[in-house]
Design a protein around this motif. Structure first.
Motif, PDB file in Angstrom:
ATOM      1  N   LEU A   1      -0.925  11.443 -27.632  1.00 45.61           N
ATOM      2  CA  LEU A   1      -2.016  12.609 -28.011  1.00 45.61           C
ATOM      3  C   LEU A   1      -1.238  13.805 -27.339  1.00 45.61           C
ATOM      4  O   LEU A   1      -1.161  14.947 -28.000  1.00 45.61           O
ATOM      5  CB  LEU A   1      -3.262  12.411 -27.455  1.00 45.61           C
ATOM      6  N   ALA A   2      -0.848  13.841 -26.250  1.00 42.69           N
ATOM      7  CA  ALA A   2      -0.267  14.828 -25.597  1.00 42.69           C
ATOM      8  C   ALA A   2       0.941  15.359 -26.320  1.00 42.69           C
ATOM      9  O   ALA A   2       1.211  16.785 -26.596  1.00 42.69           O
ATOM     10  CB  ALA A   2       0.239  14.662 -23.992  1.00 42.69           C
ATOM     11  N   ARG A   3       1.776  14.584 -26.664  1.00 43.53           N
ATOM     12  CA  ARG A   3       2.957  14.919 -27.714  1.00 43.53           C
ATOM     13  C   ARG A   3       2.618  15.763 -28.696  1.00 43.53           C
ATOM     14  O   ARG A   3       3.049  16.561 -29.462  1.00 43.53           O
ATOM     15  CB  ARG A   3       4.018  13.588 -27.775  1.00 43.53           C
ATOM     16  N   ALA A   4       1.566  15.213 -29.493  1.00 45.29           N
ATOM     17  CA  ALA A   4       1.094  15.662 -30.681  1.00 45.29           C
ATOM     18  C   ALA A   4       0.550  17.204 -30.481  1.00 45.29           C
ATOM     19  O   ALA A   4       0.838  17.890 -31.424  1.00 45.29           O
ATOM     20  CB  ALA A   4      -0.137  14.727 -31.458  1.00 45.29           C
ATOM     21  N   GLU A   5      -0.001  17.291 -29.441  1.00 42.27           N
ATOM     22  CA  GLU A   5      -0.841  18.429 -29.125  1.00 42.27           C
ATOM     23  C   GLU A   5       0.466  19.677 -28.866  1.00 42.27           C
ATOM     24  O   GLU A   5       0.183  20.769 -29.169  1.00 42.27           O
ATOM     25  CB  GLU A   5      -1.980  18.493 -27.948  1.00 42.27           C
ATOM     26  N   ALA A   6       1.327  19.251 -27.922  1.00 41.17           N
ATOM     27  CA  ALA A   6       2.550  20.012 -27.853  1.00 41.17           C
ATOM     28  C   ALA A   6       3.146  20.352 -29.170  1.00 41.17           C
ATOM     29  O   ALA A   6       3.573  21.504 -29.080  1.00 41.17           O
ATOM     30  CB  ALA A   6       3.528  19.344 -26.769  1.00 41.17           C
ATOM     31  N   THR A   7       3.396  19.581 -29.880  1.00 40.23           N
ATOM     32  CA  THR A   7       4.160  19.758 -31.053  1.00 40.23           C
ATOM     33  C   THR A   7       3.348  20.785 -31.923  1.00 40.23           C
ATOM     34  O   THR A   7       3.866  21.755 -32.654  1.00 40.23           O
ATOM     35  CB  THR A   7       4.311  18.456 -31.962  1.00 40.23           C
ATOM     36  N   LEU A   8       2.156  20.528 -31.823  1.00 40.08           N
ATOM     37  CA  LEU A   8       1.074  21.417 -32.824  1.00 40.08           C
ATOM     38  C   LEU A   8       1.056  22.724 -32.310  1.00 40.08           C
ATOM     39  O   LEU A   8       0.893  23.786 -33.127  1.00 40.08           O
ATOM     40  CB  LEU A   8      -0.156  20.728 -32.992  1.00 40.08           C
ATOM     41  N   GLY A   9       0.951  22.718 -31.025  1.00 42.56           N
ATOM     42  CA  GLY A   9       0.701  24.243 -30.012  1.00 42.56           C
ATOM     43  C   GLY A   9      -0.753  24.339 -30.050  1.00 42.56           C
ATOM     44  O   GLY A   9      -1.039  25.555 -29.666  1.00 42.56           O
ATOM     45  N   PHE A  10      -1.666  23.303 -30.115  1.00 41.05           N
ATOM     46  CA  PHE A  10      -3.014  23.687 -29.899  1.00 41.05           C
ATOM     47  C   PHE A  10      -3.558  22.131 -29.554  1.00 41.05           C
ATOM     48  O   PHE A  10      -2.795  21.115 -29.999  1.00 41.05           O
ATOM     49  CB  PHE A  10      -3.893  24.226 -30.976  1.00 41.05           C
ATOM     50  N   ARG A  11      -4.540  22.349 -28.916  1.00 39.39           N
ATOM     51  CA  ARG A  11      -5.415  21.010 -28.590  1.00 39.39           C
ATOM     52  C   ARG A  11      -6.385  20.378 -29.708  1.00 39.39           C
ATOM     53  O   ARG A  11      -6.871  21.395 -30.426  1.00 39.39           O
ATOM     54  CB  ARG A  11      -6.257  21.193 -27.407  1.00 39.39           C
ATOM     55  N   LEU A  12      -6.366  19.060 -29.985  1.00 42.13           N
ATOM     56  CA  LEU A  12      -7.361  18.591 -31.080  1.00 42.13           C
ATOM     57  C   LEU A  12      -8.653  18.800 -30.265  1.00 42.13           C
ATOM     58  O   LEU A  12      -8.808  18.815 -29.111  1.00 42.13           O
ATOM     59  CB  LEU A  12      -7.056  16.999 -31.013  1.00 42.13           C
ATOM     60  N   PRO A  13      -9.625  18.795 -31.189  1.00 41.11           N
ATOM     61  CA  PRO A  13     -11.228  19.048 -30.714  1.00 41.11           C
ATOM     62  C   PRO A  13     -11.287  17.495 -30.105  1.00 41.11           C
ATOM     63  O   PRO A  13     -10.988  16.621 -30.342  1.00 41.11           O
ATOM     64  CB  PRO A  13     -11.976  19.108 -32.034  1.00 41.11           C
ATOM     65  N   PRO A  14     -12.254  17.645 -29.234  1.00 39.80           N
ATOM     66  CA  PRO A  14     -12.738  16.364 -28.441  1.00 39.80           C
ATOM     67  C   PRO A  14     -12.843  15.300 -29.118  1.00 39.80           C
ATOM     68  O   PRO A  14     -12.554  14.055 -28.902  1.00 39.80           O
ATOM     69  CB  PRO A  14     -13.818  16.941 -27.382  1.00 39.80           C
ATOM     70  N   LEU A  15     -13.772  15.430 -30.149  1.00 45.18           N
ATOM     71  CA  LEU A  15     -14.059  14.102 -30.996  1.00 45.18           C
ATOM     72  C   LEU A  15     -13.090  13.526 -31.803  1.00 45.18           C
ATOM     73  O   LEU A  15     -12.776  12.470 -31.937  1.00 45.18           O
ATOM     74  CB  LEU A  15     -15.315  14.567 -32.106  1.00 45.18           C
ATOM     75  N   LEU A  16     -12.231  14.384 -32.395  1.00 41.46           N
ATOM     76  CA  LEU A  16     -10.911  13.983 -33.075  1.00 41.46           C
ATOM     77  C   LEU A  16      -9.821  13.448 -32.144  1.00 41.46           C
ATOM     78  O   LEU A  16      -9.576  12.350 -32.362  1.00 41.46           O
ATOM     79  CB  LEU A  16     -10.346  14.934 -33.782  1.00 41.46           C
ATOM     80  N   ALA A  17      -9.823  13.909 -31.055  1.00 43.51           N
ATOM     81  CA  ALA A  17      -9.029  13.248 -30.096  1.00 43.51           C
ATOM     82  C   ALA A  17      -9.375  11.830 -29.798  1.00 43.51           C
ATOM     83  O   ALA A  17      -8.737  10.837 -29.476  1.00 43.51           O
ATOM     84  CB  ALA A  17      -8.790  14.045 -28.694  1.00 43.51           C
ATOM     85  N   GLU A  18     -10.744  11.817 -29.501  1.00 46.60           N
ATOM     86  CA  GLU A  18     -11.499  10.308 -29.330  1.00 46.60           C
ATOM     87  C   GLU A  18     -11.286   9.339 -30.426  1.00 46.60           C
ATOM     88  O   GLU A  18     -11.058   8.131 -30.094  1.00 46.60           O
ATOM     89  CB  GLU A  18     -12.793  10.621 -29.036  1.00 46.60           C
ATOM     90  N   LEU A  19     -11.214   9.887 -31.614  1.00 43.01           N
ATOM     91  CA  LEU A  19     -11.114   8.923 -32.786  1.00 43.01           C
ATOM     92  C   LEU A  19      -9.778   8.248 -32.753  1.00 43.01           C
ATOM     93  O   LEU A  19      -9.460   7.057 -32.690  1.00 43.01           O
ATOM     94  CB  LEU A  19     -11.337   9.697 -34.093  1.00 43.01           C
ATOM     95  N   TYR A  20      -8.598   9.160 -32.312  1.00 44.85           N
ATOM     96  CA  TYR A  20      -7.190   8.559 -32.303  1.00 44.85           C
ATOM     97  C   TYR A  20      -7.158   7.688 -30.890  1.00 44.85           C
ATOM     98  O   TYR A  20      -6.476   6.647 -31.098  1.00 44.85           O
ATOM     99  CB  TYR A  20      -6.471   9.718 -32.464  1.00 44.85           C
ATOM    100  N   LEU A  21      -7.617   8.136 -29.801  1.00 45.53           N
ATOM    101  CA  LEU A  21      -7.677   7.455 -28.692  1.00 45.53           C
ATOM    102  C   LEU A  21      -8.390   6.074 -28.635  1.00 45.53           C
ATOM    103  O   LEU A  21      -8.015   5.136 -27.893  1.00 45.53           O
ATOM    104  CB  LEU A  21      -7.900   8.199 -27.511  1.00 45.53           C
ATOM    105  N   ARG A  22      -9.498   6.093 -29.435  1.00 46.52           N
ATOM    106  CA  ARG A  22     -10.342   4.948 -29.256  1.00 46.52           C
ATOM    107  C   ARG A  22     -10.641   4.004 -30.269  1.00 46.52           C
ATOM    108  O   ARG A  22     -10.444   2.612 -30.352  1.00 46.52           O
ATOM    109  CB  ARG A  22     -11.813   5.324 -29.074  1.00 46.52           C
ATOM    110  N   ILE A  23     -10.322   4.552 -31.447  1.00 46.22           N
ATOM    111  CA  ILE A  23     -10.733   3.829 -32.765  1.00 46.22           C
ATOM    112  C   ILE A  23      -9.169   3.303 -33.358  1.00 46.22           C
ATOM    113  O   ILE A  23      -9.109   2.171 -33.530  1.00 46.22           O
ATOM    114  CB  ILE A  23     -11.326   4.678 -33.951  1.00 46.22           C
ATOM    115  N   GLY A  24      -8.372   4.223 -33.579  1.00 48.35           N
ATOM    116  CA  GLY A  24      -7.284   3.728 -34.206  1.00 48.35           C
ATOM    117  C   GLY A  24      -6.192   5.147 -34.804  1.00 48.35           C
ATOM    118  O   GLY A  24      -6.832   5.920 -34.984  1.00 48.35           O
TER     119      GLY A  24
END
Length: 188
Positions: A35-58
């Protein structure tokens, strides 16, 4: 249980029993480093719910139609990852300024025919936008699919999204902020 936690539990249950087109299994969630690598590449943070979907669901593989795109790796059906698609869209917009791609608008799901569900990561409301370029004009390519990612996920869970056969007549409002978010900065 908070409303957000309840929603994540419902999404997780649905994700475990429903496979989008092209997905044979639910991928493992991403780790915090990915997630940190993706956000660094994008140049912005994901919204908390979207980050949780990737971190928790799949890492993609759940959601309506073709499902949520993986964050950094290609999907089984050959779809690019969300980060890859965002960077490609931004690069294409630099090559052809007549088709601008707003900064911070991350494609999260492909609908086919070049259409994407996108999350506006720079808006506090976190709306989900539909990019539908088949009308042929950028001014007519952006719509508000759902006022928030929460609403978009609930529509998937409840079967009330525009993509459901019983809801084909639903109309989406044009995204009013398109011109504001794609306007070139003015010189002083």
């Amino acid at each position: 249980m908070t409303a957000s936690e309840q929603l994540l539990t419902q999404v997780e249950a649905m994700a475990r029993t429903t496979r989008p087109w092209g997905w044979t299994s639910l991928p493992e969630p991403v780790d915090a480093a990915t997630l940190a690598r993706a956000e660094a590449t994008l140049g912005f943070r994901l919204p908390p719910l979207l980050a949780e979907l990737y971190l928790r669901i799949g890492d993609g593989g759940f959601g309506p139609e073709y499902g949520v795109l993986p964050l950094l790796d290609h999907a089984p059906a050959g779809e690019p990852a969300a980060v890859t698609q965002y960077l490609a869209n931004r690069a294409d917009a630099r090559k052809d300024p007549s088709w601008p791609w707003p900064e911070g608008v991350l494609p999260i799901s492909h609908w086919g025919c070049a259409m994407y569900a996108c999350v506006d990561c720079h808006s506090p409301q976190v709306p989900v936008l539909l990019f539908e370029p088949n009308a042929g004009e950028p001014d007519h390519a952006w719509f508000v699919d759902a006022p928030s990612l929460t609403d978009w996920l609930r529509a998937w869970i409840d079967g009330t999204g525009w993509y459901e056969e019983t809801n084909e007549d639903l109309e989406m409002a044009p995204w009013a902020d398109f011109h504001i978010r794609t306007a070139a900065p003015r010189a002083c």
